[in-house]
Design a protein around this motif. Structure first.
Motif, PDB file in Angstrom:
ATOM      1  N   SER A  23       0.938  -1.159  -0.069  1.00 49.21           N
ATOM      2  CA  SER A  23      -0.047   0.011   0.104  1.00 49.21           C
ATOM      3  C   SER A  23       0.964   1.117   0.052  1.00 49.21           C
ATOM      4  N   ARG A  24       1.979   1.171   0.762  1.00 49.72           N
ATOM      5  CA  ARG A  24       2.772   2.359   0.968  1.00 49.72           C
ATOM      6  C   ARG A  24       3.339   2.506  -0.597  1.00 49.72           C
ATOM      7  N   ALA A  25       4.064   1.455  -1.062  1.00 47.94           N
ATOM      8  CA  ALA A  25       4.525   1.512  -2.301  1.00 47.94           C
ATOM      9  C   ALA A  25       3.670   2.048  -3.489  1.00 47.94           C
ATOM     10  N   ARG A  26       2.421   1.629  -3.359  1.00 50.82           N
ATOM     11  CA  ARG A  26       1.317   2.467  -4.325  1.00 50.82           C
ATOM     12  C   ARG A  26       1.321   3.907  -4.228  1.00 50.82           C
ATOM     13  N   GLU A  27       1.229   4.315  -2.770  1.00 48.66           N
ATOM     14  CA  GLU A  27       1.197   5.779  -2.398  1.00 48.66           C
ATOM     15  C   GLU A  27       2.494   6.482  -3.094  1.00 48.66           C
ATOM     16  N   PHE A  28       3.690   5.963  -2.722  1.00 50.03           N
ATOM     17  CA  PHE A  28       4.995   6.481  -3.221  1.00 50.03           C
ATOM     18  C   PHE A  28       4.900   6.535  -4.982  1.00 50.03           C
ATOM     19  N   ALA A  29       4.482   5.400  -5.502  1.00 47.22           N
ATOM     20  CA  ALA A  29       4.325   5.129  -6.728  1.00 47.22           C
ATOM     21  C   ALA A  29       3.601   6.492  -7.559  1.00 47.22           C
ATOM     22  N   ASP A  72      12.561   8.759  -9.492  1.00 46.32           N
ATOM     23  CA  ASP A  72      12.821   7.694  -8.497  1.00 46.32           C
ATOM     24  C   ASP A  72      13.732   8.082  -7.356  1.00 46.32           C
ATOM     25  N   HIS A  73      14.718   8.595  -7.762  1.00 51.25           N
ATOM     26  CA  HIS A  73      16.077   9.238  -6.746  1.00 51.25           C
ATOM     27  C   HIS A  73      15.167  10.180  -5.851  1.00 51.25           C
ATOM     28  N   PHE A  74      14.548  11.054  -6.216  1.00 50.53           N
ATOM     29  CA  PHE A  74      13.880  12.066  -5.400  1.00 50.53           C
ATOM     30  C   PHE A  74      12.677  11.403  -4.473  1.00 50.53           C
ATOM     31  N   THR A  75      11.855  10.640  -5.040  1.00 57.96           N
ATOM     32  CA  THR A  75      10.923   9.752  -4.249  1.00 57.96           C
ATOM     33  C   THR A  75      11.454   8.877  -2.999  1.00 57.96           C
ATOM     34  N   ARG A  76      12.580   8.039  -3.365  1.00 60.91           N
ATOM     35  CA  ARG A  76      13.313   7.282  -2.381  1.00 60.91           C
ATOM     36  C   ARG A  76      13.592   8.156  -1.118  1.00 60.91           C
ATOM     37  N   HIS A  98      11.355   3.919   3.472  1.00 63.64           N
ATOM     38  CA  HIS A  98      11.894   2.823   3.918  1.00 63.64           C
ATOM     39  C   HIS A  98      10.690   1.689   4.247  1.00 63.64           C
ATOM     40  N   LYS A  99       9.491   2.220   4.654  1.00 61.07           N
ATOM     41  CA  LYS A  99       8.572   1.189   4.985  1.00 61.07           C
ATOM     42  C   LYS A  99       7.706   0.602   3.844  1.00 61.07           C
ATOM     43  N   ALA A 100       8.154   1.031   2.731  1.00 63.15           N
ATOM     44  CA  ALA A 100       7.252   0.574   1.301  1.00 63.15           C
ATOM     45  C   ALA A 100       8.122  -0.445   0.969  1.00 63.15           C
ATOM     46  N   ASP A 101       7.256  -1.215   0.137  1.00 63.72           N
ATOM     47  CA  ASP A 101       7.952  -2.697  -0.640  1.00 63.72           C
ATOM     48  C   ASP A 101       8.631  -1.846  -1.904  1.00 63.72           C
ATOM     49  N   TYR A 123       6.995  -0.845  -5.453  1.00 60.40           N
ATOM     50  CA  TYR A 123       7.233   0.408  -6.079  1.00 60.40           C
ATOM     51  C   TYR A 123       7.839   0.366  -7.416  1.00 60.40           C
ATOM     52  N   ASP A 124       9.138  -0.136  -7.562  1.00 61.12           N
ATOM     53  CA  ASP A 124       9.835   0.042  -8.775  1.00 61.12           C
ATOM     54  C   ASP A 124       9.020  -0.567  -9.955  1.00 61.12           C
ATOM     55  N   ALA A 125       8.394  -1.818  -9.745  1.00 57.31           N
ATOM     56  CA  ALA A 125       7.490  -2.146 -10.827  1.00 57.31           C
ATOM     57  C   ALA A 125       6.591  -1.088 -11.086  1.00 57.31           C
ATOM     58  N   LEU A 126       5.811  -0.658 -10.174  1.00 56.59           N
ATOM     59  CA  LEU A 126       4.817   0.390 -10.698  1.00 56.59           C
ATOM     60  C   LEU A 126       5.361   1.621 -11.291  1.00 56.59           C
TER      61      LEU A 126
END
Length: 185
Positions: free
Chosen positions: A32-38, A56-60, A66-69, A73-76
């Protein structure tokens, strides 16, 4: 005090929800967190056209990443950007207006939903739909989640035909017209 000026009692948040109706951070899965960051990254891409690597660099570097999958995230992020034309080609026939008239948030949420329908077969279609509705509720416009729901619900039988058909056979609780129950993947 008159009826119009009497203070109302404070609204009690639902369990697991903030006062605004958003899910509490502690109850969110890594995906869910990965989707939010994506979503945030895809929004940047849609609005600015910036390169996926720079976004990607900015978002990371954002708090809580660090709590996201990270793999999801990368795949999305990279999957949606690299297949954007294909995703839009699937989305556009379900729209009642031009794609350029859709909010960038709802556009990005639909990309995530369609991408997951196509490439994340380990995530049940109802979970994909529910997660996208929640993203649109939390980050989108007032009724954007209804629009996202309509488009993705219209695409689910096309993109996840066997899964949707199996749900229909199970009965009315699987009816496509009802909003799915909250689910975590």
């Amino acid at each position: 005090m008159s009826e119009l000026t009497a203070p109302r009692p404070p609204r009690q948040p639902r369990k697991g929800m903030t006062s605004t109706g958003a899910r509490k951070a502690a109850s969110k899965s890594g995906r869910s967190r990965a989707r939010e960051f994506a979503l945030q990254a895809l929004y940047q891409h849609i609005v600015s056209g910036n390169d996926a690597t720079a976004i990607d660099h900015f978002t990371r570097d954002l708090a809580g990443f660090h709590k996201a999958d990270a793999a999801h995230y990368d795949a999305l992020l990279h999957g949606c950007i690299s297949t954007a034309q294909d995703l839009d080609a699937l989305i556009e026939p379900k729209l009642d207006r031009k794609l350029t008239d859709i909010s960038p948030i709802e556009h990005a949420v639909m990309w995530i939903g369609v991408y997951e329908f196509l490439h994340c077969m380990d995530v049940p279609w109802r979970v994909v739909l529910n997660e996208c509705i929640e993203l649109a509720k939390e980050f989108g416009g007032t009724d954007g989640h209804k629009y996202v729901n309509g488009v993705l619900n219209g695409l689910a039988p096309q993109l996840r035909a066997l899964e949707v058909a199996a749900d229909k056979k199970r009965g009315p609780e699987s009816d496509l017209d009802s909003e799915p129950a909250p689910a975590q993947d």
